[in-house]
Scaffold this motif. Structure first.
Motif, PDB file in Angstrom:
ATOM      1  N   LEU A 124      -7.678  84.534  35.229  1.00  0.00           N
ATOM      2  CA  LEU A 124      -8.800  85.475  35.263  1.00  0.00           C
ATOM      3  C   LEU A 124      -8.928  86.140  33.907  1.00  0.00           C
ATOM      4  N   GLY A 125     -10.155  86.301  33.448  1.00  0.00           N
ATOM      5  CA  GLY A 125     -10.346  87.013  32.178  1.00  0.00           C
ATOM      6  C   GLY A 125     -11.773  86.855  31.712  1.00  0.00           C
ATOM      7  N   PRO A 126     -12.160  87.632  30.710  1.00  0.00           N
ATOM      8  CA  PRO A 126     -13.545  87.581  30.240  1.00  0.00           C
ATOM      9  C   PRO A 126     -13.854  86.262  29.547  1.00  0.00           C
ATOM     10  N   SER A 127     -15.138  86.029  29.334  1.00  0.00           N
ATOM     11  CA  SER A 127     -15.589  84.812  28.688  1.00  0.00           C
ATOM     12  C   SER A 127     -14.896  84.627  27.333  1.00  0.00           C
ATOM     13  N   GLY A 128     -14.433  83.419  27.079  1.00  0.00           N
ATOM     14  CA  GLY A 128     -13.851  83.108  25.781  1.00  0.00           C
ATOM     15  C   GLY A 128     -12.369  83.438  25.640  1.00  0.00           C
ATOM     16  N   CYS A 129     -11.707  83.864  26.736  1.00  0.00           N
ATOM     17  CA  CYS A 129     -10.296  84.277  26.601  1.00  0.00           C
ATOM     18  C   CYS A 129      -9.343  83.090  26.629  1.00  0.00           C
ATOM     19  N   GLY A 130      -9.857  81.887  26.906  1.00  0.00           N
ATOM     20  CA  GLY A 130      -8.994  80.701  26.829  1.00  0.00           C
ATOM     21  C   GLY A 130      -8.634  80.092  28.177  1.00  0.00           C
ATOM     22  N   LYS A 131      -9.245  80.580  29.264  1.00  0.00           N
ATOM     23  CA  LYS A 131      -8.902  80.091  30.608  1.00  0.00           C
ATOM     24  C   LYS A 131      -9.140  78.584  30.738  1.00  0.00           C
ATOM     25  N   THR A 132     -10.362  78.188  30.376  1.00  0.00           N
ATOM     26  CA  THR A 132     -10.721  76.781  30.545  1.00  0.00           C
ATOM     27  C   THR A 132      -9.884  75.901  29.629  1.00  0.00           C
ATOM     28  N   THR A 133      -9.621  76.378  28.418  1.00  0.00           N
ATOM     29  CA  THR A 133      -8.807  75.597  27.482  1.00  0.00           C
ATOM     30  C   THR A 133      -7.412  75.363  28.068  1.00  0.00           C
ATOM     31  N   LEU A 134      -6.824  76.398  28.653  1.00  0.00           N
ATOM     32  CA  LEU A 134      -5.498  76.247  29.261  1.00  0.00           C
ATOM     33  C   LEU A 134      -5.562  75.240  30.417  1.00  0.00           C
ATOM     34  N   MET A 135      -6.592  75.391  31.258  1.00  0.00           N
ATOM     35  CA  MET A 135      -6.721  74.475  32.392  1.00  0.00           C
ATOM     36  C   MET A 135      -6.922  73.028  31.928  1.00  0.00           C
ATOM     37  N   ARG A 136      -7.736  72.865  30.892  1.00  0.00           N
ATOM     38  CA  ARG A 136      -7.991  71.510  30.382  1.00  0.00           C
ATOM     39  C   ARG A 136      -6.730  70.888  29.780  1.00  0.00           C
ATOM     40  N   MET A 137      -5.856  71.741  29.229  1.00  0.00           N
ATOM     41  CA  MET A 137      -4.590  71.199  28.711  1.00  0.00           C
ATOM     42  C   MET A 137      -3.680  70.764  29.858  1.00  0.00           C
ATOM     43  N   ILE A 138      -3.707  71.514  30.967  1.00  0.00           N
ATOM     44  CA  ILE A 138      -2.903  71.114  32.131  1.00  0.00           C
ATOM     45  C   ILE A 138      -3.438  69.781  32.684  1.00  0.00           C
ATOM     46  N   ALA A 139      -4.761  69.631  32.626  1.00  0.00           N
ATOM     47  CA  ALA A 139      -5.391  68.402  33.130  1.00  0.00           C
ATOM     48  C   ALA A 139      -5.186  67.214  32.185  1.00  0.00           C
ATOM     49  N   GLY A 140      -4.862  67.492  30.937  1.00  0.00           N
ATOM     50  CA  GLY A 140      -4.762  66.407  29.947  1.00  0.00           C
ATOM     51  C   GLY A 140      -6.101  66.095  29.298  1.00  0.00           C
ATOM     52  N   LEU A 141      -7.086  66.974  29.480  1.00  0.00           N
ATOM     53  CA  LEU A 141      -8.396  66.776  28.846  1.00  0.00           C
ATOM     54  C   LEU A 141      -8.400  67.341  27.427  1.00  0.00           C
ATOM     55  N   GLU A 142      -7.457  68.216  27.139  1.00  0.00           N
ATOM     56  CA  GLU A 142      -7.188  68.713  25.778  1.00  0.00           C
ATOM     57  C   GLU A 142      -5.689  68.603  25.580  1.00  0.00           C
ATOM     58  N   HIS A 143      -5.266  68.541  24.318  1.00  0.00           N
ATOM     59  CA  HIS A 143      -3.830  68.474  24.056  1.00  0.00           C
ATOM     60  C   HIS A 143      -3.414  69.648  23.186  1.00  0.00           C
ATOM     61  N   PRO A 144      -2.255  70.253  23.459  1.00  0.00           N
ATOM     62  CA  PRO A 144      -1.831  71.423  22.690  1.00  0.00           C
ATOM     63  C   PRO A 144      -1.658  71.080  21.208  1.00  0.00           C
ATOM     64  N   THR A 145      -1.933  72.055  20.358  1.00  0.00           N
ATOM     65  CA  THR A 145      -1.634  71.913  18.930  1.00  0.00           C
ATOM     66  C   THR A 145      -0.121  71.966  18.740  1.00  0.00           C
ATOM     67  N   SER A 146       0.521  72.848  19.516  1.00  0.00           N
ATOM     68  CA  SER A 146       1.988  72.867  19.542  1.00  0.00           C
ATOM     69  C   SER A 146       2.442  73.359  20.913  1.00  0.00           C
ATOM     70  N   GLY A 147       3.722  73.114  21.230  1.00  0.00           N
ATOM     71  CA  GLY A 147       4.259  73.508  22.530  1.00  0.00           C
ATOM     72  C   GLY A 147       4.242  72.356  23.514  1.00  0.00           C
TER      73      GLY A 147
END
Ligand code: ATP
Length: 354
Positions: A35-58
């Motif tokens: 949960l958080g305001p627009s642009g806080c990174g929610k979708t990016t985190l979810m997409r990394m869990i899905a494998g639709l984005e890949h972490p820069t590090s970690g």
């Protein structure tokens, strides 16, 4: 084992950091809302869990399995998106059955049983034979939920599934999602910017801001004991009051306090802090009461179900107060406020002190 472990994950897009050095663990079988305001990174985190984005590090781990480098199809996660992809030439039941057909271990009878179960849980029995175009947006999204859950993958990700559903169908959809996710043992990560949705569905809420997790806890803890001013402000309708207060000689004074409060030992002996208290944790009276302070009713708005939201001013300090029923004075009149003692929390530099 479907625990999700986000281990020191950063995601940059060019020079912009969308997710910053994040550590969080989503427990096996729990429903976690991001949960958080627009642009806080929610979708990016979810997409990394899905494998639709890949972490820069970690690293991202499902249980002991490091999935950081794996593509989506190798992760076995179900997904529900804002705009579900549906097959208009297939019936509702066929749409739900489609991903099950890829599972060769399932017989046709087992598949039919799962689809029937899903239609039942989603309260869509009578729609099994309908075509997608015949459904409203809420029911269409229910089909997407059914399709993602019926696969019985360990993890299911939801990306703001109610955003494009019309208001009237939304509540029914949320109710259906709640029924479905309470029955399943899948680990669920659910992205939303809607606090009511998060409060309704989550076992735990990860409150995000600026690519970071601000607080990760049960909904009631997030609401009652926000760790930050941001959290107090973001949750609640409207959010928490942060009333300016001063500390001097071991005492805290503020316009909302009839008597100074003893300052906890961890506070500096002098300085400016804030008192956090929610509008619904303050009682309003027309006459003085033990522990009350007098202010002026500056304005009022009718909320829902006869609850009023008012603003009470103490010189240049305003306090929001919610009342059950009409406030006891007209606008411009004097009112007497009693903050609930046990509910007062102290903040400095944006963070909770005590
Ligand atoms: P919303 O609720 O608006 O979807 P969000 O919390 O899901 O917001 P993200 O979509 O994760 O936020 O985006 C976080 C930040 O990263 C935003 O500032 C966004 O502009 C940026 N961002 C996301 N994807 C990309 C991309 N592919 N390229 C560049 N910047 C991106």
């Amino acid at each position: 084992m479907a625990e999700i472990n986000i281990d020191g994950v950063t995601k940059r897009f060019g020079t912009f950091t969308a997710v910053q050095d994040m550590d969080i663990r989503f427990a096996d079988g729990e429903v976690a809302c991001l949960l958080g305001p627009s642009g806080c990174g929610k979708t990016t985190l979810m997409r990394m869990i899905a494998g639709l984005e890949h972490p820069t590090s970690g690293r991202i781990l499902f249980g002991d399995r490091d999935v950081t480098a794996l593509p989506t199809h190798a992760r076995n996660v179900g997904m529900v998106f804002q705009y579900p992809v549906m097959y208009p030439t297939l019936s509702v039941a066929e749409n739900i059955a489609l991903p099950l057909k890829q599972d060769r271990s399932l017989s046709a009878a087992e598949r039919d049983l799962r689809v029937a179960e899903m239609l039942d849980v989603l309260d869509m029995r009578e729609h099994g034979g309908s075509f997608i175009d015949e459904l409203d947006s809420g029911n269409r999204q229910k089909v997407a939920v059914g399709r993602a859950i019926a696969r019985r993958s360990d993890i299911v990700l939801f990306d703001e599934p109610t955003t494009n559903v019309e208001v009237n169908a939304k509540l029914q959809l949320i109710r259906a999602i709640k029924t479905v996710i309470q029955r399943t043992r899948q680990t669920i990560v659910y992205v939303t910017h809607d606090q009511t949705e998060a409060m309704t569905l989550a076992d735990r809420i990860a409150l995000m801001y600026g690519g970071k997790i601000i607080q990760y806890d049960r909904p009631d803890v997030l609401y009652n004991q926000p760790l930050t001013e941001f959290g107090g402000w973001f949750l609640g309708n409207p959010g928490m009051n942060f009333v300016p207060a001063t500390v001097a000689n071991g005492q805290i004074s503020a316009p909302i306090l009839a008597e100074p409060l003893p300052a906890p030992a961890n506070l500096p002996s002098q300085g400016a802090i804030k008192i956090g208290i929610r509008p619904e944790w303050i009682a309003m009276h027309d006459t003085p009461q033990p522990g009350s302070v007098e202010g002026t009713l500056a304005d009022q708005t009718v909320g829902i179900a006869g609850r009023y939201l008012t603003r009470v001013s103490f010189g240049d300090v305003d306090v929001k107060v919610k009342t059950d029923g009409r406030p006891p004075a007209p606008i411009g009149g004097r009112v007497h406020l009693v903050p609930r003692r046990g509910r007062i929390t102290l903040y400095a530099d944006g963070n909770r002190l005590a």
